[in-house]
Structures are given as C-alpha cells and as structure tokens.
Write a protein that holds these residues in place. Structure first.
Motif, short mmCIF file in Angstrom:
data_model
loop_
_atom_site.label_atom_id
_atom_site.label_comp_id
_atom_site.label_asym_id
_atom_site.label_seq_id
_atom_site.Cartn_x
_atom_site.Cartn_y
_atom_site.Cartn_z
N THR A 416 0.80 -1.38 0.06
CA THR A 416 0.13 0.04 -0.01
C THR A 416 0.93 1.29 0.03
O THR A 416 0.36 2.39 -0.25
N GLY A 417 2.07 1.15 0.14
CA GLY A 417 3.01 2.23 0.54
C GLY A 417 2.92 2.85 1.88
O GLY A 417 3.76 3.72 2.20
N LEU A 418 2.08 2.54 2.68
CA LEU A 418 1.93 2.94 4.03
C LEU A 418 2.49 1.80 5.05
O LEU A 418 2.78 0.76 4.45
N THR A 419 2.57 2.19 6.25
CA THR A 419 2.83 1.15 7.38
C THR A 419 1.59 0.16 7.61
O THR A 419 0.56 0.58 7.41
N GLY A 624 19.16 1.07 14.59
CA GLY A 624 18.49 0.26 13.49
C GLY A 624 17.32 0.87 13.01
O GLY A 624 16.29 1.81 14.00
N ASN A 625 16.56 0.19 12.14
CA ASN A 625 15.02 0.48 11.95
C ASN A 625 14.60 -0.44 11.05
O ASN A 625 15.07 -1.33 10.71
N ASN A 626 13.11 -0.37 10.89
CA ASN A 626 12.40 -1.54 10.36
C ASN A 626 11.94 -0.73 8.90
O ASN A 626 10.86 -1.46 8.44
N VAL A 627 12.39 0.07 8.31
CA VAL A 627 11.65 0.94 7.05
C VAL A 627 11.46 -0.24 6.02
O VAL A 627 12.45 -0.85 5.47
N SER A 628 10.43 -0.36 5.41
CA SER A 628 10.27 -1.06 4.21
C SER A 628 8.87 -1.06 3.69
O SER A 628 8.27 -1.80 2.83
N THR A 629 8.25 0.14 3.53
CA THR A 629 7.04 0.46 2.79
C THR A 629 7.49 0.55 1.28
O THR A 629 8.39 1.10 0.99
N PHE A 630 6.27 0.11 0.48
CA PHE A 630 6.62 0.19 -0.88
C PHE A 630 5.31 0.13 -1.64
O PHE A 630 4.06 -0.13 -1.15
N SER A 645 8.49 0.51 -5.90
CA SER A 645 9.31 1.86 -5.56
C SER A 645 9.02 2.24 -4.03
O SER A 645 7.96 1.35 -3.63
N ALA A 646 10.06 2.63 -3.34
CA ALA A 646 10.04 2.77 -1.86
C ALA A 646 9.47 3.93 -1.33
O ALA A 646 9.37 5.32 -2.24
N THR A 647 8.71 3.72 -0.45
CA THR A 647 7.99 5.24 0.27
C THR A 647 8.45 5.70 1.32
O THR A 647 8.20 6.49 1.84
N GLY A 648 9.40 4.70 2.19
CA GLY A 648 10.41 5.27 3.14
C GLY A 648 9.68 5.68 4.49
O GLY A 648 10.12 6.36 5.24
N LEU A 649 8.54 4.79 4.72
CA LEU A 649 7.80 5.04 5.99
C LEU A 649 8.28 4.02 6.95
O LEU A 649 8.54 2.87 6.53
N GLY A 650 8.63 4.46 8.15
CA GLY A 650 8.84 3.24 9.15
C GLY A 650 9.39 3.79 10.49
O GLY A 650 9.23 5.06 10.74
N TYR A 651 10.02 3.29 11.28
CA TYR A 651 10.40 3.52 12.79
C TYR A 651 11.67 3.11 12.84
O TYR A 651 12.17 2.22 12.53
N ALA A 652 12.31 3.94 13.75
CA ALA A 652 13.84 3.72 14.14
C ALA A 652 13.86 3.69 15.70
O ALA A 652 13.04 3.98 16.45
N ALA A 653 14.89 2.52 15.85
CA ALA A 653 15.29 2.53 17.53
C ALA A 653 15.65 3.78 18.03
O ALA A 653 16.29 4.64 17.51
N GLY A 654 15.61 3.95 19.32
CA GLY A 654 16.02 5.06 20.02
C GLY A 654 15.99 4.76 21.69
O GLY A 654 15.43 3.58 22.06
#
Length: 985
Positions: A416-419, A624-630, A645-654
């Motif tokens: 969907t391109g979304l998370t 690290g991160n888990n970005v994998s939307t497309f 095509s990648a849409t670049g939405l996701g989350y990073a560790a912190g």
C-alpha cells in the motif's frame, strides 16, 4: 526463516460495544418471517480489506479483480461463529491493577461466578443456539470438538451453513468468483449482512472460518530513494553466530536452567499442522524426533507434548517449518514443560486460538502464536469485535498471550506504500514481540556496518560504551569471549545493491512494528508516558507495537529442527523471538508458584511498571530501523514482488520505548526480580505513594501534586545544561542555580545493572567520578502542595501512576532533556506474601576507593524518626543502632568489597511493612540517609544519598559532598527474591 503467519496482509480494528450490533435498517429475514436487522460495518471488505484499498472501493469483485461472479449453489458450506454479548463488561476489572485483577478472578473462579458474570446469559445462549440449529448445523462444544468451541462461557455458537442457510441467516446470497485468472474460487457477499432481529439483539460479533488475503492497492504515490547497502546496522556479519535456544536464553540471563526445574504447560498455535510429518519420508515418530533434537542440543528433558484437534492436521512444509521452529525454541529452554500444539479447525488461526484459550483440561498458562489471520477487519465491525474478544477471554482465563510482530518490516510485505501491522494480533491483552539482531564481538568484527562501533569500543570511547552498557553489555569489550553479547540492534537484513533489493521487501527479513491506529492506546502505555504515533502523523495515534523484543536473526541464529523434525538448521524471525519470550514467561510462572503467587496471566501492565521502576530489566536497543514500505513501481527489483518503488515510511530505534523493539529485550533475572517485587506489592500491600495528584494523576499535570505523609524527601535534579530549577512547597517557592549533570552521571538503569555479580568491575570504575546535578533534601508535611519547574516552565510527570507507590516520581522538562526526581530515602519492606520474620537480600557494588560499610535500621515513619527522635537530634545514633537489622551471619554492618567489586548478603528478621533506612560509614565519617543528620556546608545539611529506582540507592562517600557522583556504594534491598526456594538469589 519462516513467515510468521499464513500469507495474509492486514490492517486493524476497534472492538464494537459489548451490548448489541449497531443497526442500519430492517428487511425481511427469509423463513423466519421476522424483521431482520442490518449489521453495521459487515461488508465483505469490512471483513478483509479495511485500510488496504481506497475507501471509495466498495465492490468485492472490483477490489479483488474477480471474474465469472455468481451466487453459490449446491452443497458448498461456509462456517461462521456467532459471538454473543457478555452478561457484563469486564473492562473495569481488566483495567484494575494486576493484584486486584488476579485476586478477583481467583475468587470468582473459586465460587463459580466467573463465566456466569462474563460469559453469555445461559438462557439467551440456548435460545440462539436452537435458532441457529434450525438454519444450519451447529458445530463443536465446550471442549472444542472438531476445532470449534461452542459454549455459553465462550459466548460462541459455530454453525455450518450451505448457500440457502447463508441467505436465510444473513439476508443476502453467498457469492463466488474466479480469482487470479481462475487459480482458485473465492467466496464473498455483497453489501452488509443482516441477522434475524431475535438473534441480532443478542449478538456482539461474527467470524467466518475462511482464510483470505486482503485486497491491496497503492494508497500513496510519494516515493523516496533508498541508500545503497545495508538498510540497517548490525545484520551483515560474514561470521554469524549459531546457538541452541537454551544458550541464547543464557545470553539473556534467563533466571532458571530448564532441565533443573519443573515448568508449566505452554500452548503453541500451530494451525493445520500439529505434529504432522511428511508422509513420503518414513522415519520415527514426532516424539522420537523431538527427543533426538533435545539430545543433540544437550538438553535433558521429557519433550512431552500433546496435539489438540489432531484430526484436522495435515502436512505442509511451510507450516511444518514454523511448527518445528516453535517447538524447538520452547522445548530447549523449558524442557520440562508440557507443550500443546493447537491445530484448531485447520482453516483459520482464530479457531486455534479459541481452542487453546478454552482448553479446560490442559489449562495452558502461556500461549505463543507466530501466526495471524491476515484479514484487515474494519473498526466497529462484528469481525473486529469477535477477534478482539478472544484475547479478553484469555485474560479472564488467566493466560499470558505472546504474539509476534511479524517479519516484514514497517510495510509488513503489503504494497500500500503505508505502514501496516497484522492488527488481529495486536490486542492490548497480548504481549507483542519484535525482533533484534545480536552480535558477538567476533560477529561484529566481520560486519562492515559495525566497524565504527567496534573500533570506538575497543579504544574506550565513553559515549559508545555508555550506550552499549545500557544495551546489555556486561563485559569489557577488549578480548571479550566469543559468545559474549557485544551489541544488539534492530533486526533488518534488507540490502540494496544498485537497483536490486536482496533480500527483498516481500520476504521475512525485518521486524515489523508500528502503531495500530484503529484501537486506543492501552492504559499501560499511556501510563508509561507514550503517545504512539503513526509514521504518517495524519493517521493518528493508537496501540504501539511491539511491547518487547528479542533475538530474531541477523548476526545470530537459533539452531532448530528442520520442517520434518529431522536435522538441525539455523532459523529465526520474530517467529523465534515470540516462543522465546513465552518460554521466559513460563519460567516466571514457575518462580511465582515457588513464591506462592498466582500465574502472571494477563500482565502487560507489570512489564511496563518494571521498565519504569527497574529499567535494567530490559536491554535498551538504540540502533537500527524497520523501514520497508513500498508500492508497485520500477525503481527497484525485489524478489517475489518484481518491480517496486520505496515510500520510506517506518520506525527507528531510540532511547527508551520505540516502535521497533518496544521496551527492549529482557535481562531475564533482573526482570524476574522486578516482576516478583511488583506482584507481591500489589497483592499484599496498600502502599502509600510518595506523592498524589488530586486532579488528574494519570495526566502527569504539573499542578495538583501534594505530599501524602510527613516525610523527608530527596529532590534530585538531572539537568542537560546549567540553569535554574525551582521547587514550590505550599506558598513558598525555592529557586536553585542547578548544575548540569555529566552525560555519564549514573542512571537508575546503570546502578541496577551494576548489581549483577558478573558485571565487569572495569565498566563500573570506567564511569566513576561523573557528577550528578543538584540534590536537595527537606522535610515535607502531609498535604503540602508541591510543584516543580525547570527553566521557568512547569515540569510534568507522566509515569507517576507507575512509580509513586515505589517511592519516587520523576518530573520532566518540556523538552524531555532535564528532570527532577522526588524520592524517599528509605525502603518499605514489601516482603513476599506479606510475611513477617523474612530475609531480605542486600546487594552492594562499590565504586569508591574508601573502605565503606552500611548499617540498616528500622525507623518509625517516612521522616526517619526512631524512638521519637528525628535525624540529627542528640541520641539519634544510639537509637538507630538499637533498631539495627542483623545479617543472617549476625553482623549489624555490611562492608563493601573494594573498588569496583560486587558483594551480597541477607538481612534477617524483616517484617512486612517495615520502614528501613541506612547509615554509611566511610573513612571514619558517618553519613545518614537523612541530610538533617549530616554535616553542613554553607549552612546547609549535605545529602549523601541518591535514589536509583526500585529500592536502590547510591552513596557519596566524601565529607562535604565530594564529587557528587553518588555511586561510591550502590545499595539495593530485595524483599522477595529470598522467598520460596531462593530461585532468584
């Protein structure tokens, strides 16, 4: 690696009210001759595809591209669960604290009122069951015969319907169409369903035992360019470590050694597979193969198991691989547990869950599922209600449920391109488990993404080591053992080379995680101060996932049996991290039983309390991160998906909680101790919080706070930069020119981590001499209003509901970078089971060079008085000595063991509710936990004690305040670990 579910992608749902389904109109209801009630949000796309297609698409045939659509005729059957209303809503009980919840459920179970209260009304159940039996064939019973649980307690009636029965019950024909060019036939219906009014008024939910993917399409056109190479650090070692599960458990400091302890029954959701083996490959039985695996792994144990609904199992290599993974993980860690394999009907995960939850013969205390029905049911739909209420049943049955976050990164392999999340598994009554990669030093040295970290650590870079210690490092990294954990990162193995992603976004190579915006944020997350927000903020907030995490794969893998239970191969995924956590919870239950406590059951709130008051219970993953939307496209090629095509939405560790690893991975022993302490406190004590807020205690509001008792309080400032902070007590306001705390000033997490016997003395002394901010100690009368400000702005506390009962509250500045903690300088003895004459464990870590010793003594109140004498008054020292506790060896003082060293002893004859204070002796000087008993500098008494969370304090051992590092002697009192068989000592 295995998929963590059947290949179904999903969004998420909100539960419907527990009274009746909302109606949208009426229509004739076939043979019943009554008016039928339309069921809101009950279209086929509400069942399968909410949030994965544009809202404007309402026709199932269009959404799925079905051809040759027509009504179903003949003998085709579909099976549906009609889920009735509860007699009463259990939400208030389940939102109560764990102690209240467990005590109430135990009492209701004992007096036989639990399911008459929270099940369906028996008369209504029988009436509806009879009505449904006149339309189709009622299936199952209270034991789950055939994989279907039909009972008043479960509120569920399963009925098999032919095409005519479907139209009679739902007022619309059952349709079929050819999907994927005729590759298979798909069942569906048009429009919303209706129910006969007599059934609708009693019904809360519906579920169809029919597996199906959601329809999907691109929901955004915004794309991004991905960086070349590894998409996340710590997953690219050329010498990955492979270990058996029990050895990985040892790396996480699990509290029990599996073969030495009897642990309880653990259920595994194994849809459709059970213990089925490939019939074309002859060989020994499943039991023999399991025992052979344990022997190869070097684990003595029975390998006992059972299969529920074995008649529905059938061999499938994919399902079998997942099954073997689950069984291998739990059997190697808790080999004396009875393992249940739940097949259900063999068609949906729903029925496997339900048969596990309602198995009243084996009564599993823990359920682990690496599967999810991948449908994306709409908020407010009957399907959402049915699924969500499964986990409410588990909570009421006293079962701990662990679900995996899945292995498809932030996009969850849904284009969907979304998370996306498999939100059917995101219940707030289940613990959701994410994935990490663990690197030993040897693995890190051959991972190009970690080269900088390895070099910095070996050169002694403080910033690097500081963060690594918080992530669980316990050994000096130079020359560390080959199996010593070095760094833990988010599990994400995606790599871009040129225009090719390999592995690709359609494969299981990264932890999922994110925000389920279709349900509210659970109370335990808001109490922790969280507002989980979707990667696209316009989508809103909701339930954050995961809750916790553990090794999945990357730079370390699990050695597990193959799909046919033959051989040993590396495997992993959140499919491994989830049974790993379930095995840990099974150990916790064994410890709780040994200490006289009930099983953990639904206990998500306890884990969040543990993270707040005993943060060393979790390793904080920050890289690290888990970005994998497309979306479909032509920018990159991805195996299984083709062009994307990648849409670049996701989350990073912190730092702290994040949407890739949750609270973090476990330090099993420290977490067990924290959970034990919290459980006994909630069951047996009515604790007096250090502060209370009469206005809105859960909001963390800056106003409305007051002291709950006449007490001596510590005010500990930890400022990111020098500046003013102020304290208002009643009508008086006091301002302080605060010093900035060192970036390496000790934290509660570090202080608690240092109280492990195997924690490196070199790491302890490395962070010696780094000053805290400012500390003020004063007496505060009961009822005195209290407020704190930093740099002129009111500070707020969003975790007070979790910490105040345990003696401290943190007030945080608006930017989150500075804080002032209000804490008591003494401990309340919350002994196990409220017992008197108990032993309490004392743990010490010395980080000062002077000879030091500490005396523990009983005081009469929170102000520290003894025999009517206040600290600092003549005769106080003698009175304190007269009330001193002795160790089990008869000593009234406990000495540190030298610079950097750890030591441990036990105090004897501690009674429930005792208030215990300390006196430190150092270099011939005496310092009290109460500043009024200490020396003065510039006319002010010097505070020598700093609070570090759950019954843990740090001393400054130099006259006049020294270097203000408050880590010269770290002291912890533990009132529950010595109970039972001393399993946690």
């Amino acid at each position: 690696m295995r998929r963590a579910r059947p290949r179904l992608a999903v969004a998420e749902v909100l539960p419907s009210p527990l009274n009746t389904l909302p109606f949208r109109g009426t229509m004739p209801s076939g043979r019943w001759g009554r008016i039928g009630a339309m069921v809101a949000n009950s279209s086929y796309l509400d069942f399968t595809s909410y949030g994965t297609i544009p809202a404007s698409v309402t026709d199932p045939a269009t959404a799925y591209g079905l051809t040759n659509t027509q009504p179903v005729t003949g003998n085709a059957h579909i099976t549906v669960a009609v889920v009735l209303n509860r007699a009463n809503d259990p939400t208030a009980l389940l939102n109560a604290d764990w102690g209240t919840r467990q005590a109430t459920l135990a009492q209701m179970q004992a007096n036989g009122t639990l399911w008459t209260t929270y099940g369906a009304d028996t008369g209504t159940f029988n009436t509806v069951k009879t009505q449904l039996g006149g339309i189709g064939t009622v299936l199952g019973d209270e034991t789950g015969t055939g994989g279907y649980v039909t009972s008043a307690a479960s509120r569920t009636i399963w009925v098999s319907l032919d095409a005519a029965g479907f139209q009679t019950l739902f007022g619309t024909p059952l349709m079929k169409g050819a999907a994927f060019g005729g590759a298979y036939e798909q069942l569906y219906w048009n429009g919303d369903l209706s129910l006969p009014a007599s059934i609708a008024s009693s019904t809360a939910g519906l579920w169809f035992d029919y597996g199906m993917d959601p329809a999907t399409s691109a929901l955004t056109s915004s794309t991004v360019a991905l960086p070349q190479g590894a998409q996340s650090p710590g997953n690219q070692s050329t010498s990955a470590t492979e270990l058996y599960p029990q050895d990985i458990a040892a790396l996480y400091n699990f509290p029990l050694s599996g073969p030495a302890h009897q642990t309880g029954t653990l259920a595994l959701i194994e849809i459709g597979i059970g213990d089925a083996l490939n019939p074309t490959i002859p060989g020994p039985s499943f039991q023999s193969r399991l025992q052979a695996y344990l022997a190869t792994a070097g684990v003595p144990g029975s390998g006992a198991y059972y299969v529920q609904n074995s008649a529905n199992e059938r061999y499938n290599a994919d399902n079998a691989d997942e099954r073997s993974l689950d069984v291998g993980v739990v059997s190697a860690i808790v080999p004396n547990s009875l393992i249940g394999l739940y097949v259900g009907s063999g068609d949906t995960v729903y029925t496997a869950y339900q048969t596990a939850i309602w198995d009243q013969q084996n009564n599993p205390a823990v359920i682990s599922s690496s599967w999810s029905d991948g449908l994306s049911f709409a908020p407010g739909s009957p399907f959402a209600t049915a699924y969500r209420e499964l986990f409410v049943d588990a909570a009421l049955r006293g079962i701990s449920v662990f679900n995996d976050a899945f292995d498809g990164g932030s996009g969850n392999e849904t284009g969907t391109g979304l998370t996306n999340l498999f939100t059917g598994s995101m219940s707030s009554y289940a613990m959701v488990v994410g994935g990490t990669s663990v690197s030993t030093l040897a693995a890190a040295q051959t991972d190009s993404t970690l080269a900088g970290v390895v070099l910095a650590a070996q050169q002694g870079d403080l910033a690097t080591l500081w963060q690594m210690v918080r992530g669980g490092l316990t050994a000096w990294p130079v020359g560390a053992g080959q199996l010593e954990p070095f760094i833990e990162t988010v599990w994400n193995q995606y790599v871009l080379s040129g225009s090719r992603l390999f592995p690709g976004y359609g494969e299981n190579f990264a932890t999922s995680g994110g925000v389920d915006t279709t349900q509210a944020t659970p109370g335990y997350q808001t109490a922790f101060g969280l507002t989980p927000t979707d990667a696209d903020p316009s989508h809103g907030v909701g339930r954050g996932a995961p809750d916790v995490s553990a090794l999945s794969q990357g730079n370390m893998g699990y050695l597990l049996p193959g799909s046919n239970m033959l051989g040993v191969y590396p495997n992993g995924g959140t499919s491994a991290a989830t049974p790993f956590w379930a095995a840990l919870a099974t150990e916790f239950n064994a410890i709780f039983k040994d200490q006289g406590l009930p099983n953990l059951g639904y206990s998500n709130d306890l884990y969040y309390i543990a993270a707040a008051i005993a943060p060393a219970s979790f390793n904080d993953i920050t890289a690290g991160n888990n970005v994998s939307t497309f979306i479909p496209g032509s920018t990159y090629t991805s195996p299984q998906l083709g062009g994307i095509s990648a849409t670049g939405l996701g989350y990073a560790a912190g730092q702290g909680y994040d949407l890739t690893t949750g609270l973090g991975s476990p330090n099993g022993l420290l977490l067990a101790r924290a959970l034990s302490s919290i459980a006994h406190a909630e069951l047996y004590y009515d604790l007096t919080p250090v502060l209370e807020n009469a206005g809105a205690p859960s909001s963390g509001a800056s106003a409305g706070w007051s002291s709950t008792a006449d007490q001596s309080l510590l005010f500990q400032s930890s400022l990111s930069h020098a500046g003013e902070w102020s304290l208002s007590l009643g009508s008086a306001t006091y301002s302080f020119a605060g010093n900035a705390a060192s970036p390496y000033a000790w934290t509660s997490a570090l202080a608690q981590q240092s109280l492990q016997s195997d924690f490196s003395p070199t790491l302890v002394t490395l962070f010696d001499g780094y000053g805290q901010g400012q500390i003020v100690q004063t007496g505060v009368a009961a009822g005195t209003p209290l407020a704190l400000s930093v740099s002129g702005t009111p500070a707020t506390s969003h975790q007070a509901a979790l910490t105040a009962d345990y003696g401290f509250v943190d007030f945080v500045s608006g930017d989150g970078l500075s804080s002032v903690e209000v804490a008591r300088p003494l401990a309340v003895a919350t002994t196990a089971n409220g017992a008197n004459d108990a032993d309490a464990v004392v743990r010490l870590r010395q980080n000062g060079v002077n000879d030091v010793s500490v005396m523990f003594y009983k005081v009469a109140d929170y102000a520290g008085t003894v025999d009517g004498l206040a600290p600092g008054q003549a005769g106080y020292a003698e009175a304190a000595a007269a009330h001193a506790y002795s160790t089990i060896s008869g000593q009234t003082t406990v000495s540190g063991s030298g610079y950097g060293a750890y030591s441990q002893t036990e105090l004897a004859h501690v009674n429930a509710g005792d208030l215990i204070a300390m006196k430190l002796t150092s270099n011939g000087e005496t310092y009290w936990a109460f500043a009024s008993g200490n020396e003065t500098v510039n006319g002010q008494h010097v505070a020598h004690l700093w609070s570090y969370g759950l019954n843990t304090w740090g001393w400054e051992d130099l006259y006049g305040g020294g270097d203000h590092d408050y880590n010269d002697l770290i002291v912890q009192l533990d009132f529950t670990s010595a109970s039972g068989s001393h399993l946690l000592v």
